[in-house]
Design an enzyme around this catalytic site. Structure first.
Site, PDB file in Angstrom:
ATOM      1  N   GLU A 190      -1.287  28.908  -0.051  1.00  0.00           N
ATOM      2  CA  GLU A 190      -1.333  28.569  -1.474  1.00  0.00           C
ATOM      3  C   GLU A 190      -0.451  29.585  -2.206  1.00  0.00           C
ATOM      4  O   GLU A 190      -0.107  30.647  -1.646  1.00  0.00           O
ATOM      5  CB  GLU A 190      -2.774  28.671  -1.985  1.00  0.00           C
ATOM      6  CG  GLU A 190      -3.735  27.667  -1.366  1.00  0.00           C
ATOM      7  CD  GLU A 190      -3.430  26.233  -1.753  1.00  0.00           C
ATOM      8  OE1 GLU A 190      -2.860  26.003  -2.832  1.00  0.00           O
ATOM      9  OE2 GLU A 190      -3.736  25.336  -0.943  1.00  0.00           O
ATOM     10  N   ASP A 201     -12.157  27.453   1.655  1.00  0.00           N
ATOM     11  CA  ASP A 201     -11.834  26.086   2.067  1.00  0.00           C
ATOM     12  C   ASP A 201     -12.470  25.770   3.419  1.00  0.00           C
ATOM     13  O   ASP A 201     -12.995  24.675   3.629  1.00  0.00           O
ATOM     14  CB  ASP A 201     -10.310  25.896   2.133  1.00  0.00           C
ATOM     15  CG  ASP A 201      -9.924  24.442   2.366  1.00  0.00           C
ATOM     16  OD1 ASP A 201     -10.334  23.589   1.550  1.00  0.00           O
ATOM     17  OD2 ASP A 201      -9.243  24.149   3.360  1.00  0.00           O
ATOM     18  N   LYS A 205     -15.571  22.873   4.354  1.00  0.00           N
ATOM     19  CA  LYS A 205     -15.515  21.958   5.502  1.00  0.00           C
ATOM     20  C   LYS A 205     -16.708  22.193   6.436  1.00  0.00           C
ATOM     21  O   LYS A 205     -17.247  21.248   7.023  1.00  0.00           O
ATOM     22  CB  LYS A 205     -14.196  22.144   6.256  1.00  0.00           C
ATOM     23  CG  LYS A 205     -12.981  21.709   5.438  1.00  0.00           C
ATOM     24  CD  LYS A 205     -11.672  22.112   6.108  1.00  0.00           C
ATOM     25  CE  LYS A 205     -10.475  21.761   5.240  1.00  0.00           C
ATOM     26  NZ  LYS A 205      -9.193  22.240   5.803  1.00  0.00           N
TER      27      LYS A 205
END
Length: 338
Positions: A190, A201, A205
């Site tokens: 990013e 992130d 998940k």
């Protein structure tokens, strides 16, 4: 026998959206509705009108009744606000296919409400691409559970960026700061690399994997998530973060060397331990025989069950517009068999 699909694509002008329309065209599946942030088109020759999700719902149901088809809304946006409509759509009998992790990794109460709405409306709620893009991870996990497997553990390398960084520091090939700098230059991170290195992130998940494995009581905010961002560099500017990260290279090198001295490898991964209702996210020491040691830059999920003591492994590219779009399309097509 497959039913006709009446599909609305929300977010069709974005990266995944454009790839999805291209994939749908390849198999001659025409969308009924195309929706973007402020306007939408309904029907083959419809004009642009202002977005109204109640109108979209009613017109989709009307068209489905007329054509004896299955109504489906495919959400390929990153909008949390849009996900607030999912419960209503599902209750009304509209299947929802989503690529946005938000609500699925959010409060468990909201997630359970969606499952209930899907059951009440006899509709499908599919979100394969929220973990591993187009990789058949969630469908495989659900299939194992539905076919009487007892899930023991689910382990996942779920960040291509972190896989690259850990791969570079393995064997002392590169320093942590050097690997992060290279990943940023290659466009793998990013704009602020800390958004990858903090593990959030991967944690989202992991919550999704845990819930589909049947684990309850998992909330993102209560999890222990090991961040690779030093505490003293959490709030500084990106240039200052990159400038000062070398001060922490030795600490990471020590961790890597300690694991490799016993023949293992260090990975950044998520681990769901079903019986303990436990989810771990962070650096994971893997013995030489572990499948993760062959993952390379790929995403990989290893599922261990009572019938698969040697884990079943799903591996491949975990990001990219085309692979994500084909994963969304596969979910859309599943709705034809509800």
């Amino acid at each position: 026998m497959a039913n006709k699909l009446v599909v609305a694509v929300v977010g069709y002008t974005g990266g995944v959206g454009t790839c999805l329309l291209k994939a749908m065209k390849k198999i001659d599946l025409k969308p009924y509705a195309l929706v973007r942030s402020k306007t939408m088109k309904l029907g083959e020759n419809g004009d642009d009108i202002s977005v109204d999700y109640s109108v979209l719902r009613d017109k989709l149901l009307e068209e489905s009744k007329k054509s004896n088809g299955i109504p489906v809304i495919a959400d390929v946006t990153a909008s949390g606000q849009l996900q607030e409509h999912y419960q209503d759509w599902l209750q009304q009998g509209i299947s929802v296919v989503a690529a946005n992790k938000g609500i699925f990794a959010g409060p468990e109460e909201k997630y359970q409400a969606l499952l209930k709405a899907s059951k009440e409306g006899n509709s499908r709620l599919l979100h394969e691409t929220t973990v591993g893009a187009g990789l058949p991870v969630l469908g495989t996990l659900q299939g194992l559970k539905a076919s009487s497997h007892s899930i023991v553990t689910v382990e996942g390398i779920l960040s291509g960026t972190l896989a690259f960084v850990l791969g570079q520091v393995a064997g002392g090939k590169a320093t942590l700061s050097g690997a992060v700098k290279e990943a940023k230059e290659l466009g793998y991170t990013e704009p602020d690399p800390r958004d990858d290195l903090n593990g959030m992130d991967v944690a989202r998940k992991a919550v999704i994997l845990a819930r589909l494995a049947g684990v309850t009581g998992i909330e993102l905010g209560a999890m222990q998530i090991e961040s690779l961002v030093p505490d003293s560099l959490k709030d500084c500017s990106v240039p200052e973060f990159l400038e000062k990260l070398p001060n922490f290279d030795a600490n990471m090198a020590e961790k890597v060397a300690a694991v490799e001295a016993s023949g293992g490898r260090l990975h950044y991964a998520a681990k769901v331990i079903v019986a303990e209702k436990k989810v771990e996210v962070g650096l994971l020491s893997c013995e030489a025989s572990h499948p993760f040691n062959n993952a390379g830059p790929d995403n990989m999920v290893a599922m261990t069950t009572d019938f698969y003591p040697r884990p079943l492994v799903v591996q491949g590219a975990g990001a990219g517009g085309d692979v994500t779009a084909t994963g969304v399309l596969a979910d859309i097509l599943q709705c034809a068999y509800q």
